[in-house]
Motif scaffolding. Structure first.
Motif, PDB file in Angstrom:
ATOM      1  N   ILE A  60       0.871  -1.167   0.000  1.00 40.89           N
ATOM      2  CA  ILE A  60       0.000   0.000   0.000  1.00 40.89           C
ATOM      3  C   ILE A  60       0.907   1.216   0.000  1.00 40.89           C
ATOM      4  CG2 ILE A  60      -1.716   1.331   1.287  1.00 40.89           C
ATOM      5  CD1 ILE A  60      -2.466  -1.427   2.610  1.00 40.89           C
ATOM      6  N   ILE A  61       0.723   2.080  -0.971  1.00 40.62           N
ATOM      7  CA  ILE A  61       1.503   3.312  -1.022  1.00 40.62           C
ATOM      8  C   ILE A  61       0.532   4.439  -0.700  1.00 40.62           C
ATOM      9  CG2 ILE A  61       2.910   4.845  -2.433  1.00 40.62           C
ATOM     10  CD1 ILE A  61       3.318   1.953  -4.007  1.00 40.62           C
ATOM     11  N   TYR A  62       0.742   5.034   0.434  1.00 37.72           N
ATOM     12  CA  TYR A  62      -0.164   6.054   0.943  1.00 37.72           C
ATOM     13  C   TYR A  62       0.510   7.412   0.835  1.00 37.72           C
ATOM     14  CZ  TYR A  62      -3.144   8.533   4.284  1.00 37.72           C
ATOM     15  OH  TYR A  62      -3.985   9.432   4.892  1.00 37.72           O
ATOM     16  N   LEU A  63      -0.154   8.332   0.134  1.00 38.75           N
ATOM     17  CA  LEU A  63       0.364   9.690   0.007  1.00 38.75           C
ATOM     18  C   LEU A  63      -0.242  10.532   1.122  1.00 38.75           C
ATOM     19  CD1 LEU A  63       0.095  10.171  -3.860  1.00 38.75           C
ATOM     20  CD2 LEU A  63       1.974   9.206  -2.519  1.00 38.75           C
ATOM     21  N   ASP A  64       0.535  10.770   2.146  1.00 35.13           N
ATOM     22  CA  ASP A  64       0.101  11.545   3.307  1.00 35.13           C
ATOM     23  C   ASP A  64       0.603  12.979   3.128  1.00 35.13           C
ATOM     24  OD1 ASP A  64      -0.966  12.201   5.749  1.00 35.13           O
ATOM     25  OD2 ASP A  64       0.681  11.339   6.913  1.00 35.13           O
ATOM     26  N   LEU A  65      -0.027  13.680   2.200  1.00 35.49           N
ATOM     27  CA  LEU A  65       0.424  15.013   1.807  1.00 35.49           C
ATOM     28  C   LEU A  65      -0.243  16.081   2.669  1.00 35.49           C
ATOM     29  CD1 LEU A  65       0.205  14.442  -2.037  1.00 35.49           C
ATOM     30  CD2 LEU A  65       2.244  14.345  -0.594  1.00 35.49           C
ATOM     31  N   PRO A  66       0.364  17.271   2.719  1.00 37.24           N
ATOM     32  CA  PRO A  66      -0.226  18.365   3.506  1.00 37.24           C
ATOM     33  C   PRO A  66      -1.652  18.675   3.043  1.00 37.24           C
ATOM     34  CG  PRO A  66       2.003  18.924   2.815  1.00 37.24           C
ATOM     35  CD  PRO A  66       1.638  17.660   2.107  1.00 37.24           C
ATOM     36  N   LYS A  67      -2.528  18.938   3.999  1.00 36.40           N
ATOM     37  CA  LYS A  67      -3.949  19.187   3.710  1.00 36.40           C
ATOM     38  C   LYS A  67      -4.143  20.351   2.735  1.00 36.40           C
ATOM     39  CE  LYS A  67      -5.536  16.049   6.519  1.00 36.40           C
ATOM     40  NZ  LYS A  67      -5.932  14.787   5.982  1.00 36.40           N
ATOM     41  N   ASN A  68      -3.368  21.411   2.894  1.00 35.87           N
ATOM     42  CA  ASN A  68      -3.524  22.564   1.997  1.00 35.87           C
ATOM     43  C   ASN A  68      -3.178  22.197   0.555  1.00 35.87           C
ATOM     44  OD1 ASN A  68      -4.445  24.276   3.966  1.00 35.87           O
ATOM     45  ND2 ASN A  68      -2.423  25.087   4.434  1.00 35.87           N
ATOM     46  N   LEU A  69      -2.170  21.360   0.373  1.00 39.60           N
ATOM     47  CA  LEU A  69      -1.815  20.909  -0.974  1.00 39.60           C
ATOM     48  C   LEU A  69      -2.947  20.079  -1.572  1.00 39.60           C
ATOM     49  CD1 LEU A  69       0.183  20.590  -3.315  1.00 39.60           C
ATOM     50  CD2 LEU A  69       1.179  18.643  -2.079  1.00 39.60           C
ATOM     51  N   LEU A  70      -3.538  19.207  -0.767  1.00 36.10           N
ATOM     52  CA  LEU A  70      -4.649  18.387  -1.252  1.00 36.10           C
ATOM     53  C   LEU A  70      -5.846  19.253  -1.647  1.00 36.10           C
ATOM     54  CD1 LEU A  70      -4.521  15.421   1.268  1.00 36.10           C
ATOM     55  CD2 LEU A  70      -3.670  15.477  -1.078  1.00 36.10           C
ATOM     56  N   LYS A  71      -6.166  20.243  -0.829  1.00 35.26           N
ATOM     57  CA  LYS A  71      -7.283  21.144  -1.150  1.00 35.26           C
ATOM     58  C   LYS A  71      -7.011  21.884  -2.462  1.00 35.26           C
ATOM     59  CE  LYS A  71      -8.632  21.804   3.622  1.00 35.26           C
ATOM     60  NZ  LYS A  71      -8.637  22.728   4.760  1.00 35.26           N
ATOM     61  N   TYR A  72      -5.789  22.381  -2.618  1.00 32.70           N
ATOM     62  CA  TYR A  72      -5.407  23.071  -3.850  1.00 32.70           C
ATOM     63  C   TYR A  72      -5.570  22.157  -5.064  1.00 32.70           C
ATOM     64  CZ  TYR A  72      -2.335  24.812  -7.508  1.00 32.70           C
ATOM     65  OH  TYR A  72      -1.823  25.199  -8.717  1.00 32.70           O
ATOM     66  N   ARG A  73      -5.096  20.902  -4.938  1.00 31.53           N
ATOM     67  CA  ARG A  73      -5.187  19.953  -6.053  1.00 31.53           C
ATOM     68  C   ARG A  73      -6.626  19.594  -6.391  1.00 31.53           C
ATOM     69  NH1 ARG A  73      -0.212  15.687  -5.151  1.00 31.53           N
ATOM     70  NH2 ARG A  73       1.461  17.141  -5.659  1.00 31.53           N
TER      71      ARG A  73
END
Length: 136
Positions: A60-73
């Protein structure tokens, strides 16, 4: 094994067929076909209905990216889909945009952390390094 020798399956494509959502039976028949492949990659936000799949995969490869980056994307993707600059298997509606924010908010880190077969990537640098090593 190099990525280019593996098939990649986006579960959005399994769940959605244009404007229509496939039935649970159709979705799970498609997933059974995926598991008949020797090597494959499945991509998804890990919806509740797919949690049982975690026991059937090697990694399992989990992308635990910053919340602000996810919202932007999420917003960027929505705008591109509305402008038809990016293809989508679902109709990019305000309802779907809202749902994406809900999925993003409902982090899966506890569920992922409980998995023994996981790799967690936290930023672009780690993602690039993983891809570089994966392609060797």
């Amino acid at each position: 094994m190099k990525k280019n020798s593996m098939r990649v399956f986006h579960l959005d494509n399994i769940v959605h067929e244009g404007e229509r959502n496939r039935t649970d039976k159709e979705v799970f028949e498609s997933i059974e076909c995926i598991f008949k492949n020797e090597c494959f990659i499945i991509e998804d936000t890990l919806r509740e209905r797919f949690i049982p799949l975690l026991d059937k995969v090697d990694k399992i490869i989990y992308l635990d990216l910053p919340k602000n980056l996810l919202k932007y994307r999420i917003i960027k993707r929505y705008v591109k889909q509305k402008l038809r600059l990016e293809k989508s298997t679902y109709r990019p509606s305000l309802q779907m945009l809202k749902q994406m924010f809900i999925w993003q908010k409902n982090g899966r880190s506890e569920l992922i952390n409980a998995q023994k077969n996981k790799i967690v990537l936290h930023n672009k640098r780690e993602i690039r390094q993983f891809i570089k090593n994966f392609q060797k």
